[in-house]
Design a protein around this motif. Sequence first.
Motif, PDB file in Angstrom:
ATOM      1  N   GLY A  16      19.862 -16.025  -2.868  1.00 39.13           N
ATOM      2  CA  GLY A  16      20.102 -17.655  -3.557  1.00 39.13           C
ATOM      3  C   GLY A  16      18.982 -17.975  -4.070  1.00 39.13           C
ATOM      4  N   ILE A  19      17.489 -14.645  -6.884  1.00 37.65           N
ATOM      5  CA  ILE A  19      18.356 -14.339  -8.063  1.00 37.65           C
ATOM      6  C   ILE A  19      17.757 -15.020  -9.329  1.00 37.65           C
ATOM      7  CG2 ILE A  19      20.498 -14.508  -9.240  1.00 37.65           C
ATOM      8  CD1 ILE A  19      21.680 -13.538  -6.578  1.00 37.65           C
ATOM      9  N   PRO A 139      15.121 -23.645  -6.470  1.00 38.41           N
ATOM     10  CA  PRO A 139      16.496 -22.924  -7.050  1.00 38.41           C
ATOM     11  C   PRO A 139      17.538 -23.947  -6.577  1.00 38.41           C
ATOM     12  CG  PRO A 139      15.451 -22.090  -4.764  1.00 38.41           C
ATOM     13  CD  PRO A 139      14.629 -23.192  -5.279  1.00 38.41           C
ATOM     14  N   CYS A 283      34.368 -17.853  -2.628  1.00 41.28           N
ATOM     15  CA  CYS A 283      33.171 -17.157  -2.075  1.00 41.28           C
ATOM     16  C   CYS A 283      32.247 -18.258  -1.642  1.00 41.28           C
ATOM     17  CB  CYS A 283      32.295 -16.434  -3.363  1.00 41.28           C
ATOM     18  SG  CYS A 283      31.007 -15.501  -2.688  1.00 41.28           S
ATOM     19  N   SER A 286      25.650 -16.191  -0.438  1.00 45.16           N
ATOM     20  CA  SER A 286      25.148 -14.898   0.229  1.00 45.16           C
ATOM     21  C   SER A 286      24.853 -15.099   1.516  1.00 45.16           C
ATOM     22  CB  SER A 286      23.741 -14.701  -0.683  1.00 45.16           C
ATOM     23  OG  SER A 286      22.718 -15.465  -0.302  1.00 45.16           O
ATOM     24  N   CYS A 312      35.827 -13.083  -1.544  1.00 44.35           N
ATOM     25  CA  CYS A 312      34.725 -12.172  -1.404  1.00 44.35           C
ATOM     26  C   CYS A 312      34.334 -12.464   0.027  1.00 44.35           C
ATOM     27  CB  CYS A 312      33.519 -12.524  -2.320  1.00 44.35           C
ATOM     28  SG  CYS A 312      32.153 -11.604  -2.054  1.00 44.35           S
ATOM     29  N   ALA A 347      29.955  -9.318  -4.645  1.00 40.84           N
ATOM     30  CA  ALA A 347      30.925  -9.309  -5.550  1.00 40.84           C
ATOM     31  C   ALA A 347      30.129  -9.752  -6.861  1.00 40.84           C
ATOM     32  CB  ALA A 347      31.877 -10.396  -5.289  1.00 40.84           C
ATOM     33  N   GLN A 349      29.888 -11.827  -8.933  1.00 41.24           N
ATOM     34  CA  GLN A 349      30.303 -13.143  -9.105  1.00 41.24           C
ATOM     35  C   GLN A 349      30.253 -13.905 -10.460  1.00 41.24           C
ATOM     36  OE1 GLN A 349      29.988 -16.230  -5.968  1.00 41.24           O
ATOM     37  NE2 GLN A 349      28.737 -17.357  -7.393  1.00 41.24           N
ATOM     38  N   VAL A 350      29.202 -13.814 -11.223  1.00 41.32           N
ATOM     39  CA  VAL A 350      29.010 -14.263 -12.512  1.00 41.32           C
ATOM     40  C   VAL A 350      29.968 -13.652 -13.415  1.00 41.32           C
ATOM     41  CG1 VAL A 350      27.597 -14.777 -14.580  1.00 41.32           C
ATOM     42  CG2 VAL A 350      26.756 -15.091 -12.090  1.00 41.32           C
ATOM     43  N   HIS A 364      30.954 -22.851  -1.245  1.00 42.79           N
ATOM     44  CA  HIS A 364      30.437 -23.633  -0.270  1.00 42.79           C
ATOM     45  C   HIS A 364      29.236 -24.589  -0.920  1.00 42.79           C
ATOM     46  CE1 HIS A 364      27.413 -20.856  -1.844  1.00 42.79           C
ATOM     47  NE2 HIS A 364      26.618 -21.215  -0.629  1.00 42.79           N
ATOM     48  N   SER A 369      25.761 -21.039  -7.336  1.00 38.22           N
ATOM     49  CA  SER A 369      27.340 -21.060  -7.492  1.00 38.22           C
ATOM     50  C   SER A 369      27.758 -22.249  -8.442  1.00 38.22           C
ATOM     51  CB  SER A 369      28.009 -20.933  -6.037  1.00 38.22           C
ATOM     52  OG  SER A 369      27.875 -19.781  -5.311  1.00 38.22           O
ATOM     53  N   GLU A 372      26.831 -21.557 -11.832  1.00 42.26           N
ATOM     54  CA  GLU A 372      27.614 -20.517 -12.222  1.00 42.26           C
ATOM     55  C   GLU A 372      28.989 -20.904 -12.619  1.00 42.26           C
ATOM     56  OE1 GLU A 372      27.034 -17.538  -9.607  1.00 42.26           O
ATOM     57  OE2 GLU A 372      24.603 -17.430  -9.908  1.00 42.26           O
ATOM     58  N   ALA A 387      22.491 -26.931   4.368  1.00 41.02           N
ATOM     59  CA  ALA A 387      21.378 -26.975   3.533  1.00 41.02           C
ATOM     60  C   ALA A 387      21.639 -28.193   2.529  1.00 41.02           C
ATOM     61  CB  ALA A 387      21.363 -25.659   3.014  1.00 41.02           C
ATOM     62  N   ASP A 388      21.335 -27.909   1.242  1.00 43.01           N
ATOM     63  CA  ASP A 388      21.561 -28.736   0.171  1.00 43.01           C
ATOM     64  C   ASP A 388      22.970 -28.866  -0.306  1.00 43.01           C
ATOM     65  OD1 ASP A 388      21.870 -26.536  -0.990  1.00 43.01           O
ATOM     66  OD2 ASP A 388      20.724 -26.798  -2.487  1.00 43.01           O
TER      67      ASP A 388
HETATM   68  O1  UPG Z   1      28.973 -11.636  -3.266  1.00 40.60           O
HETATM   69  C1  UPG Z   1      28.482 -12.276  -3.763  1.00 40.60           C
HETATM   70  C2  UPG Z   1      27.629 -13.468  -3.308  1.00 40.60           C
HETATM   71  C3  UPG Z   1      26.721 -14.177  -4.029  1.00 40.60           C
HETATM   72  N1  UPG Z   1      26.461 -13.778  -5.269  1.00 40.60           N
HETATM   73  C4  UPG Z   1      25.565 -14.562  -5.969  1.00 40.60           C
HETATM   74  O2  UPG Z   1      24.479 -15.034  -5.119  1.00 40.60           O
HETATM   75  C5  UPG Z   1      23.989 -16.343  -5.243  1.00 40.60           C
HETATM   76  C6  UPG Z   1      24.078 -17.301  -4.189  1.00 40.60           C
HETATM   77  O3  UPG Z   1      23.455 -18.356  -4.415  1.00 40.60           O
HETATM   78  P1  UPG Z   1      24.070 -19.803  -3.923  1.00 40.60           P
HETATM   79  O4  UPG Z   1      25.396 -20.060  -4.509  1.00 40.60           O
HETATM   80  O5  UPG Z   1      22.958 -20.861  -4.291  1.00 40.60           O
HETATM   81  O6  UPG Z   1      24.612 -19.671  -2.275  1.00 40.60           O
HETATM   82  P2  UPG Z   1      23.547 -19.172  -1.139  1.00 40.60           P
HETATM   83  O7  UPG Z   1      23.262 -17.754  -1.123  1.00 40.60           O
HETATM   84  O8  UPG Z   1      24.017 -19.815   0.027  1.00 40.60           O
HETATM   85  O9  UPG Z   1      22.196 -19.974  -1.445  1.00 40.60           O
HETATM   86  C7  UPG Z   1      20.974 -20.498  -0.698  1.00 40.60           C
HETATM   87  O10 UPG Z   1      20.249 -21.136  -1.619  1.00 40.60           O
HETATM   88  C8  UPG Z   1      20.664 -22.082  -2.531  1.00 40.60           C
HETATM   89  C9  UPG Z   1      19.529 -22.469  -3.632  1.00 40.60           C
HETATM   90  O11 UPG Z   1      18.336 -22.989  -3.002  1.00 40.60           O
HETATM   91  C10 UPG Z   1      21.215 -23.181  -1.933  1.00 40.60           C
HETATM   92  O12 UPG Z   1      21.837 -24.140  -2.854  1.00 40.60           O
HETATM   93  C11 UPG Z   1      22.151 -22.696  -0.782  1.00 40.60           C
HETATM   94  O13 UPG Z   1      22.666 -24.068  -0.220  1.00 40.60           O
HETATM   95  C12 UPG Z   1      21.613 -21.910   0.004  1.00 40.60           C
HETATM   96  O14 UPG Z   1      22.564 -21.575   1.090  1.00 40.60           O
HETATM   97  C13 UPG Z   1      24.770 -16.820  -6.528  1.00 40.60           C
HETATM   98  O15 UPG Z   1      23.981 -16.392  -7.722  1.00 40.60           O
HETATM   99  C14 UPG Z   1      26.019 -15.895  -6.579  1.00 40.60           C
HETATM  100  O16 UPG Z   1      26.413 -15.478  -7.895  1.00 40.60           O
HETATM  101  C15 UPG Z   1      27.071 -12.686  -6.175  1.00 40.60           C
HETATM  102  O17 UPG Z   1      26.711 -12.375  -7.191  1.00 40.60           O
HETATM  103  N2  UPG Z   1      27.702 -11.795  -5.074  1.00 40.60           N
END
Ligand code: UPG
Length: 476
Positions: A16, A19, A139, A283, A286, A312, A347, A349-350, A364, A369, A372, A387-388
Motif C-alpha cells: 500500500g 505501489i 500514501p 478485497c 494487501s 480476493c 488480484a 484490482q485496478v 477495508h 483502494s 481506485e 490504521a487510517d
Molecule cells: O489483491 C490485491 C490486493 C491489493 N492490491 C493493491 O494494493 C493496494 C492496497 O492498498 P490499500 O488499499 O491502501 O490497502 P493496504 O494494503 O491495507 O494499505 C496500507 O497502506 C495504506 C496507505 O497508507 C493505508 O491507507 C492502509 O490503511 C494500510 O493498511 C491497492 O493499490 C490495491 O489495488 C491489488 O492490486 N491486488
Amino acid sequence: MSAGAHVLVFPFPAQGHLIPLLDLAHHLVIRGITITILVTPKNLPILNPLLSKNSTINTLVLPFPNYPSIPFGIENLKDLPPNIRLTSMIHALGELYQPLLSWFRSHPSPPVEIISDIFLGWTHRLACQLGVRRFVFSPSGAMALATMYSLWQEMPSAPKDQNELFSFSKIPRCPKYPWWQISTIYRSYMEGDPVSEFTKEGMQANIASWGLIVNSFTLLEGIYFEHLRKQLGHDRVWAVGPILPKKTIDMTPPERGGTSTVSMHDLKTWLDTCEDHKVVYVCYGSQVLLTKDQMEAVASGLEKSGVHFIWCVKQPSKEHVGEGYSMIPSGFEDRVAGRGLIIRGWAPQVWILSHRAVGAFLTHCGWNSILEGIVAGVPMLACPMGADQFVGATLLAEELKVAKRVCDGANVVSKSANLARTLMESVSDQSRVEKERAKELRMAVLDAIKEDGSSDKNLTAFVKHVVGLGSEIDKG
Ligand SMILES: O=c1ccn([C@@H]2O[C@H](COP(=O)(O)OP(=O)(O)O[C@H]3O[C@H](CO)[C@@H](O)[C@H](O)[C@H]3O)[C@@H](O)[C@H]2O)c(=O)[nH]1
C-alpha cells in the motif's frame, strides 16, 4: 530537464506504500527527473514492471538490516508474522542510516533530494546531515495525515475508556473518533520504549521536513490540505493524486504491486458474461487477513445475498494458517459456482474495478483502494479495520456520501444476514444516491488528473521546485 535533478526515492516496504510511490517515480521519470529507487533485495522484483519500461531508473539495493524480532528473509510488511508490530519494521529500516550515508558520500553524482515514505521519518535527519532536502511522501490522504500529525504534535493521553470520543478540535469539521479507532501506531506508543521513541522522532521529523507530497487531490480534500499548510507553516504541500500508472487507468498491467494469481483471460471471460454494474468486488487490501469467523461471515453473506461477486482472499503465512486465517469455508465455492469468483492471492484490482460489470466495492478503506474505487466510479461498502481506515470511511460515507458503512473494527464479525442485505442493495436501485455520487466523483477525479488538471499542475509545480532546488545546490 536539468542535470542535477537526481532524486532518491525510498518507499516503505508494504504494498500500500510501495505501489503509489513507484507510480510517482514513473511520473517523475517521464518529466525528466533522474531517479534512484532504494529497496532491499526481496523487494526488488516489485520494481520489475517499472524497470522494464524505464531503463533510465537506477536502483540502490541495500541488505535488509539484521533485526532481532524480524525473522531472517522477511523484508515486506505483508510477510511479517502476526505477533510482530509494524513499528519493528519502521525501527529496523532505521539501521540503513549509515549504509545510505556512505552510499551518498561515495557517489560521483549523488541525489540532491530525497522523497521517502512517511514511515521513514529518520531520512529527514540524514538529509540534514547531507545538506539535501527531504520530501515526505504520504500514501494516506490529507485528512488522515492531519489527524496523525496532530496526534504526534500534541501527544494526547489515552482516556480510561477506549470508547470515549476523541475530538480533533483544530482540524476542519472537528472529526471525532472513539479512542480505539485512533491511529494504531500512536496508541501503541510507550514513553521510554526505544521503538516507540524512534517512531515518535520519525513522525515529528516528517512535520519538520522540507515538503510534503500527498496521494490525493484538491477537490476531494481541499479543506484538509489548507489545514496541513497551516499546521506545517509553509506551502510546500503538493496534492498530486490519485497517482496511477501513466496511461493505464483503464488497462493496468496485472502485475502492479504483485503478480496476479488468476489468469487475465479467465477473469475477463468471466466478467464479460456478467451484466453491467452487478458484480460486487470484495478485497481487504494487501495487509489484512480475515479470521476464521470473519471468513465464515463474509462467505455466508455473499452466499445469502445472491449477488455476483469477486472475492480476493489474501494468502496466509505459515503462522496464520495454523490459526485459521483466510480459510474459505468448505463447500462454499461449489455452492456459489457460476456467480462467484474467488481469487486466492493477488488480484489485478485496478483492472477489475474498471470493468463495466463491477457495480460495488466492499473495501477495508485503505487509501489506495478508496482512490481506485473513486477513479472507477463505483460506490463502496466500507469495512474499516485499522490504521487510517476509519478516517477514510468517515470521508467516504459521511462527507462524500459515496459509501455505506458496513462494519467497524479489526475483530468485528458482521452479521451475515445484514451483510447479505447490504450487498444486495449495493447493486440495486436502493444505492441510487451512492451511485450518482460515485459518477460525480469519477468526473471530478478525471478532471484532476487530466493534463492541466489540479493534480497534473501540482506535479508540474513539484518537478519545477525539485529542479530549482537541484540547480541551487549545483551552484553551491
Ligand atoms: O489483491 C490485491 C490486493 C491489493 N492490491 C493493491 O494494493 C493496494 C492496497 O492498498 P490499500 O488499499 O491502501 O490497502 P493496504 O494494503 O491495507 O494499505 C496500507 O497502506 C495504506 C496507505 O497508507 C493505508 O491507507 C492502509 O490503511 C494500510 O493498511 C491497492 O493499490 C490495491 O489495488 C491489488 O492490486 N491486488
